[in-house]
Each structure stands twice: as structure tokens, then as C-alpha cells.
Scaffold this motif. Structure first.
Motif, short mmCIF file in Angstrom:
data_model
loop_
_atom_site.label_atom_id
_atom_site.label_comp_id
_atom_site.label_asym_id
_atom_site.label_seq_id
_atom_site.Cartn_x
_atom_site.Cartn_y
_atom_site.Cartn_z
N THR A 1 0.84 -1.20 0.00
CA THR A 1 0.00 0.00 0.00
C THR A 1 0.87 1.25 0.00
O THR A 1 1.95 1.27 0.57
CB THR A 1 -0.92 -0.01 1.24
N ASP A 2 0.36 2.31 -0.64
CA ASP A 2 1.05 3.59 -0.65
C ASP A 2 0.01 4.69 -0.47
O ASP A 2 -1.15 4.54 -0.86
CB ASP A 2 1.81 3.80 -1.96
N VAL A 3 0.44 5.81 0.11
CA VAL A 3 -0.43 6.97 0.27
C VAL A 3 0.30 8.21 -0.20
O VAL A 3 1.49 8.39 0.06
CB VAL A 3 -0.87 7.16 1.74
N THR A 4 -0.39 9.08 -0.93
CA THR A 4 0.21 10.29 -1.46
C THR A 4 -0.88 11.33 -1.68
O THR A 4 -2.02 10.99 -1.98
CB THR A 4 0.88 10.04 -2.84
N ILE A 5 -0.49 12.61 -1.54
CA ILE A 5 -1.39 13.71 -1.91
C ILE A 5 -1.21 14.02 -3.39
O ILE A 5 -0.08 14.20 -3.85
CB ILE A 5 -1.11 14.96 -1.06
N HIS A 6 -2.31 14.08 -4.12
CA HIS A 6 -2.27 14.38 -5.55
C HIS A 6 -3.26 15.49 -5.90
O HIS A 6 -4.16 15.81 -5.11
CB HIS A 6 -2.61 13.12 -6.37
N HIS B 1 4.34 6.45 -6.81
CA HIS B 1 4.13 5.01 -6.64
C HIS B 1 2.71 4.57 -7.00
O HIS B 1 2.52 3.51 -7.59
CB HIS B 1 4.46 4.60 -5.20
N ILE B 2 1.72 5.37 -6.64
CA ILE B 2 0.34 4.97 -6.98
C ILE B 2 0.15 4.97 -8.49
O ILE B 2 -0.62 4.16 -9.03
CB ILE B 2 -0.68 5.87 -6.25
N ASP B 3 0.87 5.83 -9.20
CA ASP B 3 0.80 5.79 -10.66
C ASP B 3 1.41 4.49 -11.18
O ASP B 3 0.93 3.91 -12.17
CB ASP B 3 1.53 6.99 -11.25
N ALA B 4 2.46 3.99 -10.51
CA ALA B 4 3.01 2.70 -10.90
C ALA B 4 1.98 1.60 -10.68
O ALA B 4 1.85 0.68 -11.51
CB ALA B 4 4.28 2.40 -10.09
N PHE B 5 1.23 1.67 -9.59
CA PHE B 5 0.16 0.69 -9.35
C PHE B 5 -0.89 0.79 -10.45
O PHE B 5 -1.38 -0.23 -10.96
CB PHE B 5 -0.52 0.95 -8.00
N ARG B 6 -1.25 2.04 -10.80
CA ARG B 6 -2.27 2.24 -11.85
C ARG B 6 -1.82 1.63 -13.16
O ARG B 6 -2.61 0.98 -13.87
CB ARG B 6 -2.53 3.74 -12.02
N GLU C 1 9.42 10.40 0.13
CA GLU C 1 9.55 9.85 -1.22
C GLU C 1 10.76 8.93 -1.29
O GLU C 1 11.61 8.91 -0.39
CB GLU C 1 9.67 10.98 -2.25
N ALA C 2 10.85 8.18 -2.38
CA ALA C 2 12.02 7.34 -2.64
C ALA C 2 13.24 8.24 -2.81
O ALA C 2 13.12 9.37 -3.30
CB ALA C 2 11.78 6.50 -3.88
N LEU D 1 9.59 1.94 -3.19
CA LEU D 1 8.38 1.22 -3.59
C LEU D 1 8.20 0.01 -2.69
O LEU D 1 9.11 -0.80 -2.51
CB LEU D 1 8.50 0.77 -5.05
N GLY D 2 7.03 -0.08 -2.06
CA GLY D 2 6.76 -1.15 -1.11
C GLY D 2 6.78 -0.69 0.34
O GLY D 2 6.33 -1.42 1.22
#
Length: 497
Positions: free
Chosen positions: A170-175, A194-199, A228-229, A234-235
Motif C-alpha cells: 500500500t502507498d499513500v500520497t497527496i495528488h 508510486h500509486i501511478d506505478a500501481f495504476r 519519497e524514494a 516502492l513497497g
């Protein structure tokens, strides 16, 4: 003995955070004077407390809770909760100058989230389903606009929670989230999110990506999510940082309409799915050509093709609070900058313990572009170590553009003091280090081939290290004048150290 005041209740969510602030004069202002969420609210707070890179005049003032929002009976809007470093310190129980160290310690000691039932999740006190005939997110929740040029109403301080469809991480981010229709929201991803990588993984399979959009949270959750990384690769679940800051795991609950988790103590949760192979023009409803004011202080251009979230439901507390920010303001500096500081400090401490004393992600860079790094040299070799620390910072935080190095006798949080060092301890032909053609940030308007033909693509930039430290061998020649350390309170009782 005089009666002692009750100790403050622990902060576990937004409401307890507001209770904490109410105990500190000048930190929270509540008003029931009617406010229009479209342009007027941001216009008011721009003057009162936005700060940061916002167009002048602006200032650093209290957080403001608007309890009478035009067109939205029962809804409330909070702006500026984290729009001062002092206020962040109050909410995270830390001296403002020690927030960097507190955040770095939380990264080292993550605490896993915990799952609760719906009965123990205040965010699900009220449920609205998108398949209800009268469902319309545009009339249900007041998503503000910052300016008259905005592409549309935005949820500006909304934490998106998504899950890797292959690994389950799971990842959390403000977009950037723009309301496009009664059940549609566009989402902007800067490169590498990261959520874009999931998408993209879900889209490759022709599948939607379930997400929850969490609004109105414990500030520890918001700030913890902004790492951030490579600090949080990631992960790595950034919710564990918010848990570490509070000493208890962030509570999650199963969503009502999608297969995803939401933050149980949120004020509002928007449940939905990022659709595969569907794109939308960000300003399709307004045609302004602009998105919203971004952290460098300019209006970001509207993106011609963004992924689309199909809303499936909204859950809220009773009398929910929509939490928002003024795009380029000091709140962004706190959200993005304090984790940036912690990431740089942690990396430098791991590489050369004790050398870097303090890091400040300056407001002028929106918390991202400009860092002041204070170092403590012990010998001539460490003249080179200072620049190594700057290079390490640029490598750890890819969006960082400029680094200013200062000595221990310079206060990195005092811009006048930093400018003094840059004026008196710097020669441009000797102390300026330029690193051309390095990946930066697409929202910097100067990072384009139009601005500099040498730049190969948008988001590539030249970076700079401004070494305003004294050469170790000359340190005695640069000693600052010392004054007596006198307590001035007998002459000036209002003095505060």
C-alpha cells in the motif's frame, strides 16, 4: 498550590488536533461569516496565513475554520492547519527546530497500521452511494478553487490510498484532484509516483485500481505520507511513519463500495476506481488553460490527458470538515519540506555521523527546491565533506534544485542570517558548484527547453550548490563578533527567547 490545567488530550484525528490548537492562543480562528469556497476562501486566507511562495501581500497567521460555507449547509472548511512551523511543532509535540530530527526518527521506527471494524470507524457515520439517484459530489462536498483561473474545484489536501495489484503493498500520497462531474475526479501524477506505478500495472491488465481519497486527518498522517524514494522505496507504507509519530498504528477500515482500505478516523472518504485507458482534459469544464496554483507560486498548466477516478461512494463523519490548503502556501512547505529535511538528515547521518547539524527546506522553494544545510567542520578535509553532503542531498531528493551550505554559527531558519553568509563567505568563481542537465521537477516553469534550449526535456534542470561555509584554515578570520549574554527581561518584560 494553584490548580494545574488538564493535560491536553492525545491527537488521534483532525478534531483532536483542533482541540489541541484551541489551547494555544492565536493558532486557530473559527468564523461563521458566510464564505464562498470558489475563490473567496483562498483570497481571504492568502492574506491572513498562506505565506510560502504566495503572491504578496501574504503572511503567517492562524489556521481558519469556516463554519458557514455558501451552498453547503452543515459543511465546514479548514485551511492552514499546517501553515506554520510553530503550529506543526504544537501538533507533533516537538520544538519547531527539532521537527527534522523527530521525523527522521519516525522513519527509523515505523509502526504498522491496524484494522478496525466499521462500528469503530467515525469516517463511516454517514454513507452516500454513487448509484443513488440524487448523488452528486459537486453538491455534496465543497471542493474549493484557489483562483478564478482554476480548471475546476479541487480537493487540495486529500490523501490517496492505493495498493500494488501484484504485491499487495500500500502507498499513500497527496495528488491534484479536480472534480470533473457528479461522480468523476481527474488525478495528476508527477513522474515517479508510486500509486501511478500501481495504476499502470492494473491498466496493463485492463483493470481498474481501487483507491480511497481521505480528507481531514491527523496531521501526523499527512506529513508522514510525504516522504519519497529512496527514503521510502516502492513497497514502503508511509502510514507507518504517521503511526510512529503518534506511538500507535494508524487505524484503517474496509471501504463500503470498493475493495480498498480507508483511514478510519478521517472526516471524509471518497471511494472510487481509477479507470483503465480513460483520460480526461483537466480543464474540460472551464477551458482556462490553467490547473491551479502550484507550490513554486505560479498557475500550473492544465494537463490535456489525465487518468480518471470513477467515484463509487462517499462516507463522512457527522458535520464533516473539508480540509484544504492554498496551493503555494506555507502549508505545502510543512507537508513537503519537513519530510525532505528528515530524508536528507537521515542520509547524511548514515554516511558521516554528526557532520550535518540541521537541514531546512526553505519556504522560497516551496519545501522542495531549496535546502539550507548546516554543517560542523572539524578539519580541513571536511571542506570537501560539506560539498559531499550537498551532492548527497541532491541525490536523495531528486526534486531539490539549490543547496546552500552554512556553518554552525549561522541559523538556517533565519533567511537574513543565511543571506549574510552568502554575502560574506562566498566568492562566485570559487564557491559555486553547478550541475547541469539533471532530473528535477516538471512544475518548475524554468525547467523547460523553451527557457533554456540546452535542457533536453521538461523537468530537467541545472542544479546548484552555494558553498557559504568558511574554509577551515581561515576560520579564525571569519569569527563573528561576540556580545555579552544578558537577560533583557528586567528592561523588556515581554521578551521571548
Amino acid at each position: 498550590m494553584p490548580e494545574q490545567p488538564d493535560p491536553p488530550a492525545p491527537v488521534r484525528d483532525l478534531r483532536s488536533a483542533l482541540d489541541r490548537l484551541a489551547r494555544h492562543p492565536g493558532q486557530l480562528h473559527t468564523t461563521d461569516h458566510p464564505i464562498d469556497p470558489y475563490g473567496e476562501l483562498a483570497g481571504v486566507y492568502k492574506r491572513i496565513g498562506a505565506g510560502g511562495t504566495v503572491e504578496r501581500p501574504t503572511g503567517i497567521g492562524p489556521a481558519m475554520l469556516f463554519e458557514n460555507v455558501k451552498g453547503y449547509p452543515g459543511a465546514r472548511i479548514l485551511v492552514g492547519l499546517l501553515a506554520s512551523r510553530e503550529r506543526v511543532g504544537i501538533l507533533l509535540e516537538s520544538e519547531p527546530a527539532r521537527l527534522t530530527q523527530r521525523m527522521a526518527e519516525a522513519v527509523r521506527n515505523p509502526l504498522e497500521p491496524v484494522i478496525v471494524t466499521a462500528e469503530n470507524a467515525p469516517c463511516q457515520q454517514i454513507v452516500h452511494r454513487a448509484d443513488d439517484e440524487d448523488f452528486d459530489i459537486r453538491t455534496l462536498l465543497p471542493a474549493p478553487t484557489n483562483t478564478d483561473k482554476d480548471a475546476g474545484p479541487y480537493f487540495c489536501e486529500a490523501l490517496v490510498l492505493g495498493t500494488d495489484p501484484e504485491t499487495g503493498h500500500t502507498d499513500v500520497t497527496i495528488h491534484r484532484l479536480c472534480v470533473q462531474g457528479k461522480d468523476e475526479i481527474s488525478i495528476f501524477f508527477a513522474p515517479g509516483r508510486h500509486i501511478d506505478a500501481f495504476r499502470q500495472k492494473a491498466e496493463a491488465k485492463g483493470e481498474s485500481l481501487p483507491v480511497s481519497i481521505n480528507i481531514g486527518l491527523d496531521p501526523a498522517v499527512y506529513i508522514g505520507a510525504e516522504f519519497e524514494a529512496p527514503t521510502t522505496p516502492l513497497g514502503f507504507d508511509e502510514l507507518t511513519i504517521g503511526g510512529a509519530l503518534r506511538g500507535e498504528g494508524v487505524e484503517l477500515v474496509d471501504c463500503v463500495t470498493v475493495k480498498q482500505k480507508s483511514i478510519a478516523r478521517a472526516e471524509i472518504v471518497i471511494e472510487g476506481e481509477i479507470l483503465p485507458d480513460v483520460r480526461v482534459k483537466e480543464d474540460k469544464n472551464t477551458g482556462t488553460g490553467h490547473a491551479m496554483p502550484e507550490f513554486p507560486g505560479c498557475d500550473g498548466p492544465a494537463n490535456p490527458s489525465l487518468p480518471l477516478i470513477k467515484v463509487k461512494g462517499v462516507t463522512t463523519r457527522k458535520d464533516p470538515i473539508v480540509q484544504t490548503l492554498v496551493g503555494p502556501g506555507e502549508e505545502h512547505v510543512s507537508l513537503a519540506g519537513i519530510p525532505t529535511e528528515a530524508a536528507i538528515l537521515k542520509a547524511c547521518e548514515d554516511a558521516f555521523p554528526g557532520f550535518v547539524k540541521q537541514v531546512y527546506a526553505h519556504s522560497a522553494g516551496g519545501g522542495k527546491f531549496l535546502s539550507i544545510i548546516q554543517v560542523g567542520k572539524r578539519d580541513a578535509f571536511e571542506d570537501g565533506r560539506a560539498r559531499q553532503a550537498a551532492i548527497l542531498a541532491l541525490g536523495i531528493y531528486a526534486e531539490l534544485k539549490h543547496v546552500v551550505l552554512v556553518d554552525e554559527d549561522v541559523d538556517p531558519f533565519d533567511s537574513d542570517d543565511v543571506l549574510w553568509a552568502m554575502t560574506n563567505r562566498f566568492q562566485a568563481d570559487k564557491d559555486l558548484v553547478i550541475l547541469p542537465k539533471i532530473a528535477g521537477h516538471v512544475l518548475d516553469p524554468s525547467q523547460t527547453p523553451e527557457y533554456n534550449p540546452e535542457i533536453p526535456a521538461k523537468g530537467v534542470t541545472a542544479k546548484m550548490v552555494y558553498d557559504a561555509t568558511v574554509p577551515f584554515a581561515l576560520r579564525e578570520k571569519f569569527t563573528r563578533a561576540h556580545f555579552r549574554d544578558v537577560d533583557p527581561t528586567p528592561w523588556y518584560p515581554d521578551y521571548k527567547a
